[in-house]
Design an enzyme around this catalytic site. Structure first.
Site, short mmCIF file in Angstrom:
data_model
loop_
_atom_site.label_atom_id
_atom_site.label_comp_id
_atom_site.label_asym_id
_atom_site.label_seq_id
_atom_site.Cartn_x
_atom_site.Cartn_y
_atom_site.Cartn_z
N HIS A 23 -2.88 0.94 -4.71
CA HIS A 23 -2.29 -0.22 -5.38
C HIS A 23 -2.48 -0.11 -6.89
O HIS A 23 -3.58 -0.38 -7.39
CB HIS A 23 -2.94 -1.52 -4.90
CG HIS A 23 -2.51 -1.95 -3.54
ND1 HIS A 23 -1.51 -2.87 -3.33
CD2 HIS A 23 -2.92 -1.55 -2.32
CE1 HIS A 23 -1.33 -3.04 -2.03
NE2 HIS A 23 -2.17 -2.25 -1.39
N TYR A 81 -9.07 -10.23 1.35
CA TYR A 81 -10.32 -9.57 1.76
C TYR A 81 -11.06 -8.95 0.57
O TYR A 81 -12.24 -8.61 0.68
CB TYR A 81 -10.08 -8.51 2.84
CG TYR A 81 -9.21 -7.33 2.42
CD1 TYR A 81 -9.70 -6.37 1.54
CD2 TYR A 81 -7.92 -7.20 2.89
CE1 TYR A 81 -8.90 -5.30 1.15
CE2 TYR A 81 -7.13 -6.14 2.52
CZ TYR A 81 -7.63 -5.20 1.64
OH TYR A 81 -6.83 -4.16 1.24
N GLU A 82 -10.39 -8.81 -0.57
CA GLU A 82 -11.09 -8.27 -1.76
C GLU A 82 -12.04 -9.30 -2.36
O GLU A 82 -12.81 -8.98 -3.26
CB GLU A 82 -10.07 -7.82 -2.80
CG GLU A 82 -9.23 -6.62 -2.34
CD GLU A 82 -8.18 -6.23 -3.36
OE1 GLU A 82 -8.55 -5.75 -4.44
OE2 GLU A 82 -6.98 -6.42 -3.08
N HIS A 101 -7.41 4.62 6.14
CA HIS A 101 -6.54 4.16 5.05
C HIS A 101 -5.79 5.32 4.38
O HIS A 101 -4.66 5.15 3.90
CB HIS A 101 -7.35 3.37 4.01
CG HIS A 101 -6.51 2.80 2.89
ND1 HIS A 101 -5.54 1.85 3.09
CD2 HIS A 101 -6.48 3.08 1.56
CE1 HIS A 101 -4.96 1.56 1.94
NE2 HIS A 101 -5.50 2.29 1.00
N ALA A 142 2.33 -2.29 4.26
CA ALA A 142 2.00 -1.30 5.27
C ALA A 142 1.44 -2.08 6.45
O ALA A 142 0.71 -3.05 6.26
CB ALA A 142 0.95 -0.33 4.74
N ASN A 198 1.07 3.30 11.11
CA ASN A 198 0.28 3.79 12.26
C ASN A 198 0.55 2.86 13.43
O ASN A 198 1.00 1.73 13.24
CB ASN A 198 -1.22 3.74 11.92
CG ASN A 198 -1.66 2.35 11.48
OD1 ASN A 198 -1.46 1.97 10.31
ND2 ASN A 198 -2.21 1.57 12.37
N MET A 209 -2.55 -7.06 6.60
CA MET A 209 -3.55 -7.89 5.91
C MET A 209 -2.99 -8.55 4.65
O MET A 209 -3.73 -8.83 3.71
CB MET A 209 -4.77 -7.03 5.54
CG MET A 209 -5.38 -6.27 6.71
SD MET A 209 -6.67 -5.15 6.16
CE MET A 209 -6.89 -4.12 7.61
N SER A 210 -1.70 -8.78 4.63
CA SER A 210 -1.11 -9.36 3.40
C SER A 210 0.10 -10.22 3.76
O SER A 210 0.27 -10.65 4.90
CB SER A 210 -0.69 -8.22 2.46
OG SER A 210 0.40 -7.50 3.02
N SER A 214 0.82 -1.22 0.00
CA SER A 214 0.00 0.00 0.00
C SER A 214 0.84 1.27 0.00
O SER A 214 1.64 1.48 0.92
CB SER A 214 -0.89 0.06 1.25
OG SER A 214 -1.94 -0.82 1.13
N HIS A 248 -5.50 -8.62 -2.25
CA HIS A 248 -5.64 -9.13 -0.89
C HIS A 248 -6.80 -10.13 -0.83
O HIS A 248 -7.76 -10.01 -1.58
CB HIS A 248 -5.94 -7.99 0.07
CG HIS A 248 -4.96 -6.87 0.01
ND1 HIS A 248 -5.00 -5.90 -0.96
CD2 HIS A 248 -3.89 -6.58 0.79
CE1 HIS A 248 -3.99 -5.06 -0.79
NE2 HIS A 248 -3.31 -5.44 0.26
N1 HPA Z 1 -3.85 -3.07 10.97
C1 HPA Z 1 -3.90 -3.91 9.90
N2 HPA Z 1 -3.38 -3.59 8.72
C2 HPA Z 1 -2.79 -2.40 8.59
C3 HPA Z 1 -2.70 -1.49 9.66
C4 HPA Z 1 -3.26 -1.85 10.90
O1 HPA Z 1 -3.22 -1.09 11.90
N3 HPA Z 1 -2.03 -0.40 9.18
C5 HPA Z 1 -1.73 -0.65 7.89
N4 HPA Z 1 -2.18 -1.86 7.52
#
Ligand code: HPA
Length: 277
Positions: free
Chosen positions: A63, A87-88, A249, A115, A237, A213-214, A32, A85
């Protein structure tokens, strides 16, 4: 009957190989907001995912969907500029199809970026983390189903999922470039919700330092095929509940973008160290 994984790989390769002049030695997956690296390759050839059968396009902002071929120094590289991903809603075999293609194109190592949320209160948004291991908490595994023994073994070893020499190579590059990097375990969750604060506390107690998530499925598919993996997380973050901030996001993308130059330096050096001259 639908195509087997091997047949699907061959179909995809038939669309790619006429368009490239050299076989890549190293693969890179750009997460990301981290896609800019793909445009820095010399002699860049970009193939949109839409031109490659079986390679789904990502609908996630941040992306792009291109397979980028070119060189870093003397090293031929293939880059996934954007990933899909689970989740898509794509089937898991589609999620790992891109990295399987890289393996069949002949790369000996794949460097993955993502990310991620940091789980350590003392860390900050913008920190970079070398992934030393992972927790697959996605509830799925790309190797479920009958095994194609010509791709890899039924029960792949995951002791060194993240190659020890590649880890050391990144430490060396970071030191040379005076870039501080954290190290830790990446927990891969399905998403697309960010975690609850209770889940964040759970992940920390499980021994993870970052959550995303990847990556974990791609690494599993690559280890199955005997490819060395390295991974670098951009901590965009601190995970939910660690600060008072609400997760968004747009911020994930923005922090990732701010780290662009450092990431390009680290990836370029890492690639040069990943294969013998
Ligand atoms: N959680 C899950 N996936 C993420 C996060 C998060 O805090 N930040 C960036 N991708």
């Amino acid at each position: 009957m639908s195509e087997t994984i091997r047949e699907a790989i061959d179909t995809s390769l038939a669309a790619i190989t006429p368009r490239i002049s050299a076989r890549p030695k190293v693969g890179v997956v750009l997460g990301s907001g981290l896609g800019a690296f793909g445009d820095t390759l010399t002699g860049l050839v970009k193939i949109p995912y839409g031109d490659i059968p079986h390679l789904p396009s990502s609908n996630v902002v941040g992306h792009a969907g291109n397979l980028c071929f070119g060189k870093v120094g003397h090293v031929d590289v293939v880059c996934m500029q954007g990933r899909v991903h689970l989740y898509e809603g794509h089937p898991i075999r589609s999620v790992v199809h891109g990295v399987r293609l890289m393996a069949k194109l002949g790369v000996s190592a794949v460097l993955l970026t993502n990310a991620a949320g940091g789980l350590i209160p003392e860390w900050s948004a913008g920190d970079l983390m070398l992934v030393t291991d992972h927790l697959n908490l996605m509830g799925q595994n790309p190797l479920v189903g009958s095994n194609d023994d010509t791709l890899g073994p039924r029960f792949p070893d995951m002791t060194h999922a993240y190659d020890v020499e590649l880890q050391e190579a990144l430490r060396v590059v970071a030191k040379k470039e005076s870039i501080t990097i954290r190290e830790g375990v990446y927990a891969g969750l399905l998403g697309p919700t960010y975690e609850t604060p209770a889940e964040v506390r759970m992940l920390r107690s499980l021994g993870a330092q970052a959550v995303g998530m990847s990556t974990v499925h791609e690494v599993i598919a690559l280890r199955h095929m005997g490819i060395r993996c390295g991974a670098l997380s951009c901590i965009t973050n601190l995970a939910a509940g660690i600060t008072k901030n609400i997760l968004d996001h747009k911020e994930v993308e923005e922090i990732a973008r701010q780290k662009r130059q450092e990431l390009i330096k680290l990836l370029s050096g890492w690639i040069l160290n990943a294969v013998p001259a």
